[in-house]
Write an enzyme that holds these catalytic residues in place. Structure first.
Site, PDB file in Angstrom:
ATOM      1  N   GLY A   1     -16.265  86.332  25.604  1.00 50.80           N
ATOM      2  CA  GLY A   1     -16.735  85.258  26.483  1.00 50.80           C
ATOM      3  C   GLY A   1     -17.780  85.731  27.487  1.00 50.80           C
TER       4      GLY A   1
ATOM      5  N   ALA B   1     -13.026  86.608  27.764  1.00 50.12           N
ATOM      6  CA  ALA B   1     -12.057  85.631  28.266  1.00 50.12           C
ATOM      7  C   ALA B   1     -10.806  86.411  28.649  1.00 50.12           C
ATOM      8  CB  ALA B   1     -11.751  84.615  27.187  1.00 50.12           C
TER       9      ALA B   1
HETATM   10  N1  DAK Z   1      -8.740  89.936  29.746  1.00 55.35           N
HETATM   11  C1  DAK Z   1      -7.817  90.290  30.664  1.00 55.35           C
HETATM   12  N2  DAK Z   1      -7.781  91.485  31.274  1.00 55.35           N
HETATM   13  C2  DAK Z   1      -8.729  92.382  30.954  1.00 55.35           C
HETATM   14  C3  DAK Z   1      -9.721  92.096  29.989  1.00 55.35           C
HETATM   15  C4  DAK Z   1      -9.722  90.807  29.391  1.00 55.35           C
HETATM   16  N3  DAK Z   1     -10.635  90.424  28.517  1.00 55.35           N
HETATM   17  N4  DAK Z   1     -10.518  93.189  29.866  1.00 55.35           N
HETATM   18  C5  DAK Z   1     -10.017  94.124  30.712  1.00 55.35           C
HETATM   19  N5  DAK Z   1      -8.950  93.634  31.366  1.00 55.35           N
HETATM   20  C6  DAK Z   1      -8.137  94.306  32.366  1.00 55.35           C
HETATM   21  C7  DAK Z   1      -7.223  95.356  31.722  1.00 55.35           C
HETATM   22  O1  DAK Z   1      -6.089  94.718  31.194  1.00 55.35           O
HETATM   23  C8  DAK Z   1      -6.943  96.225  32.919  1.00 55.35           C
HETATM   24  O2  DAK Z   1      -6.002  95.572  33.743  1.00 55.35           O
HETATM   25  P1  DAK Z   1      -4.654  96.313  34.237  1.00 55.35           P
HETATM   26  O3  DAK Z   1      -3.954  96.714  33.006  1.00 55.35           O
HETATM   27  O4  DAK Z   1      -5.169  97.488  35.040  1.00 55.35           O
HETATM   28  O5  DAK Z   1      -3.969  95.279  35.071  1.00 55.35           O
HETATM   29  C9  DAK Z   1      -8.268  96.236  33.668  1.00 55.35           C
HETATM   30  O6  DAK Z   1      -8.963  95.076  33.240  1.00 55.35           O
HETATM   31  C10 DAK Z   1      -9.129  97.460  33.358  1.00 55.35           C
HETATM   32  O7  DAK Z   1      -9.294  97.529  31.967  1.00 55.35           O
HETATM   33  P2  DAK Z   1      -8.981  98.863  31.111  1.00 55.35           P
HETATM   34  O8  DAK Z   1      -7.957  99.692  31.795  1.00 55.35           O
HETATM   35  O9  DAK Z   1      -8.721  98.434  29.723  1.00 55.35           O
HETATM   36  O10 DAK Z   1     -10.379  99.606  31.219  1.00 55.35           O
HETATM   37  P3  DAK Z   1     -10.982 100.646  30.169  1.00 55.35           P
HETATM   38  O11 DAK Z   1     -12.177 101.243  30.834  1.00 55.35           O
HETATM   39  O12 DAK Z   1      -9.950 101.550  29.623  1.00 55.35           O
HETATM   40  O13 DAK Z   1     -11.508  99.735  28.960  1.00 55.35           O
HETATM   41  C11 DAK Z   1     -12.584  97.822  27.946  1.00 55.35           C
HETATM   42  C12 DAK Z   1     -12.545  98.829  29.155  1.00 55.35           C
HETATM   43  C13 DAK Z   1     -13.598  96.740  28.283  1.00 55.35           C
HETATM   44  C14 DAK Z   1     -13.029  98.573  26.692  1.00 55.35           C
HETATM   45  C15 DAK Z   1     -11.174  97.241  27.736  1.00 55.35           C
HETATM   46  O14 DAK Z   1     -10.708  96.753  28.998  1.00 55.35           O
HETATM   47  C16 DAK Z   1     -11.140  96.146  26.743  1.00 55.35           C
HETATM   48  O15 DAK Z   1     -11.162  96.373  25.539  1.00 55.35           O
HETATM   49  N6  DAK Z   1     -11.054  94.898  27.237  1.00 55.35           N
HETATM   50  C17 DAK Z   1     -10.874  93.748  26.405  1.00 55.35           C
HETATM   51  C18 DAK Z   1     -12.167  93.389  25.728  1.00 55.35           C
HETATM   52  C19 DAK Z   1     -11.973  92.149  24.886  1.00 55.35           C
HETATM   53  O16 DAK Z   1     -11.399  92.230  23.813  1.00 55.35           O
HETATM   54  N7  DAK Z   1     -12.326  91.023  25.467  1.00 55.35           N
HETATM   55  C20 DAK Z   1     -11.919  89.724  24.987  1.00 55.35           C
HETATM   56  C21 DAK Z   1     -12.822  89.309  23.882  1.00 55.35           C
HETATM   57  S1  DAK Z   1     -12.201  87.861  23.178  1.00 55.35           S
HETATM   58  C22 DAK Z   1     -11.142  80.597  24.044  1.00 55.35           C
HETATM   59  C23 DAK Z   1     -12.504  80.668  23.919  1.00 55.35           C
HETATM   60  C24 DAK Z   1     -13.117  81.883  23.886  1.00 55.35           C
HETATM   61  C25 DAK Z   1     -12.367  83.015  23.940  1.00 55.35           C
HETATM   62  C26 DAK Z   1     -11.005  82.909  24.055  1.00 55.35           C
HETATM   63  C27 DAK Z   1     -10.391  81.712  24.117  1.00 55.35           C
HETATM   64  N8  DAK Z   1     -10.502  79.333  24.076  1.00 55.35           N
HETATM   65  C28 DAK Z   1     -11.296  78.163  24.165  1.00 55.35           C
HETATM   66  C29 DAK Z   1      -9.128  79.216  24.274  1.00 55.35           C
HETATM   67  C30 DAK Z   1     -13.016  84.277  23.955  1.00 55.35           C
HETATM   68  C31 DAK Z   1     -12.304  85.352  23.752  1.00 55.35           C
HETATM   69  C32 DAK Z   1     -12.812  86.641  24.128  1.00 55.35           C
HETATM   70  O17 DAK Z   1     -13.591  86.830  25.029  1.00 55.35           O
END
Ligand code: DAK
Length: 258
Positions: free
Chosen positions: A110, A64
């Site tokens: 997500g 997400a």
């Molecule tokens: N959200 C927003 N932006 C994201 C993102 C995400 N989940 N994942 C990556 N990006 C963006 C980064 O911020 C970066 O953008 P800029 O800074 O360049 O503008 C760009 O994508 C490239 O990412 P990285 O520079 O970080 O790339 P790396 O190769 O260094 O790292 C990575 C790749 C996948 C390991 C890293 O990007 C990362 O850790 N991403 C986040 C993974 C994560 O934690 N995902 C979220 C899981 S929690 C809800 C219901 C469900 C959920 C939430 C709310 N409600 C009903 C309200 C679910 C939540 C989730 O999914």
């Protein structure tokens, strides 16, 4: 649509989440657009199967959109979780045609929840899958706590969720989280081949069979009874007449989908 690319290729609708720079993170607009595309596909008889994938080589969906949900309140969190499940994740699972997730690179949070809502998952050898939510102070909110345990069992699901660790494609395959692992360049091709393979079968029977499988995971529904009812209904369909006639006439069935 702003964030979704749609292509109809030989009766398979390919939906590409198109936010490559943000690793295809699911923001509200993307969820809404996917939902609308699925509604239209459900009604379109030209669409016989659906492939969902992410733009680029790096990610299916990296979760997400953290930047968007970072400021939600308790009430917003709960209502958006329920809304999101209805709008997209349950809709994918309950689609009336097979949905195949073609996963390259990261499928996180997500993103993995979306892939798990699909009926079949194909992953690249370099795929990384995980539910990192507890590392952000939330829990999987789009069905992940339920569907992960259904796919890999309670023990492995617990480990993945509490560690927030990613697993690689080989582990995902061995644990039953993905159906196939292929080289990255072949992920879409493999997903399309599975979609195509379903198209020689009766769409009515496919829909009935998928609903019967899902009945087991629906509260208060007895899966065996649901199967019996769905089985009986098949006998009243034109597809059933065509399928059995084609067999006896030694020809390929041409299912009308009725
Ligand atoms: N959200 C927003 N932006 C994201 C993102 C995400 N989940 N994942 C990556 N990006 C963006 C980064 O911020 C970066 O953008 P800029 O800074 O360049 O503008 C760009 O994508 C490239 O990412 P990285 O520079 O970080 O790339 P790396 O190769 O260094 O790292 C990575 C790749 C996948 C390991 C890293 O990007 C990362 O850790 N991403 C986040 C993974 C994560 O934690 N995902 C979220 C899981 S929690 C809800 C219901 C469900 C959920 C939430 C709310 N409600 C009903 C309200 C679910 C939540 C989730 O999914």
């Amino acid at each position: 649509m702003e964030n979704i690319k749609q292509e109809l290729i030989d009766h398979t609708l390919v939906l590409t989440i198109n936010r490559e720079k943000q690793l295809n993170a699911l923001n509200k607009t993307t969820i809404l657009e996917l939902s609308q595309a699925l509604d239209a596909a459900a009604e379109n008889s030209e669409v016989k199967a659906i492939v969902i994938t992410g733009a680029g080589e790096k990610a299916f969906v990296a979760g997400a959109d953290i930047k968007e949900f970072a400021h939600f309140s308790v009430e917003e969190g709960a209502s958006l979780s329920a809304q999101g499940q209805d709008l997209l994740f349950n809709k994918v699972e309950q689609m009336n045609k097979p949905v195949i997730a073609a996963v390259r690179g990261y499928a996180l949070g997500g993103g993995l929840e979306l892939a798990m809502s699909a009926h079949v998952r194909v992953a690249s050898t370099d795929a990384k899958l995980g539910l990192p939510e507890v590392g952000l102070g939330v829990i999987p909110g789009y069905g992940g706590t339920q569907r992960l345990a259904q796919l890999v069992g309670k023990g492995k699901a617990m480990e993945m969720i509490v560690t927030a660790d990613m697993i690689d494609a080989q582990d995902a395959y061995q644990w039953g989280l993905v159906n196939h692992v292929v080289e990255a360049e072949q992920v879409l091709e493999k997903a399309m081949a599975i979609a195509k393979r379903t198209q020689r079968n009766s769409p009515i029977a496919i829909n009935a069979a998928m609903k019967a499988v899902l009945a087991n995971y629906t509260d208060g529904v007895n899966g065996y009874e649901a199967e019996i009812a769905a089985f009986g209904e098949c006998f009243g369909t034109e597809d059933f007449k065509e399928g059995t006639s084609a067999f006896m006439e030694k020809r390929k069935a041409q299912f009308p989908g009725k």
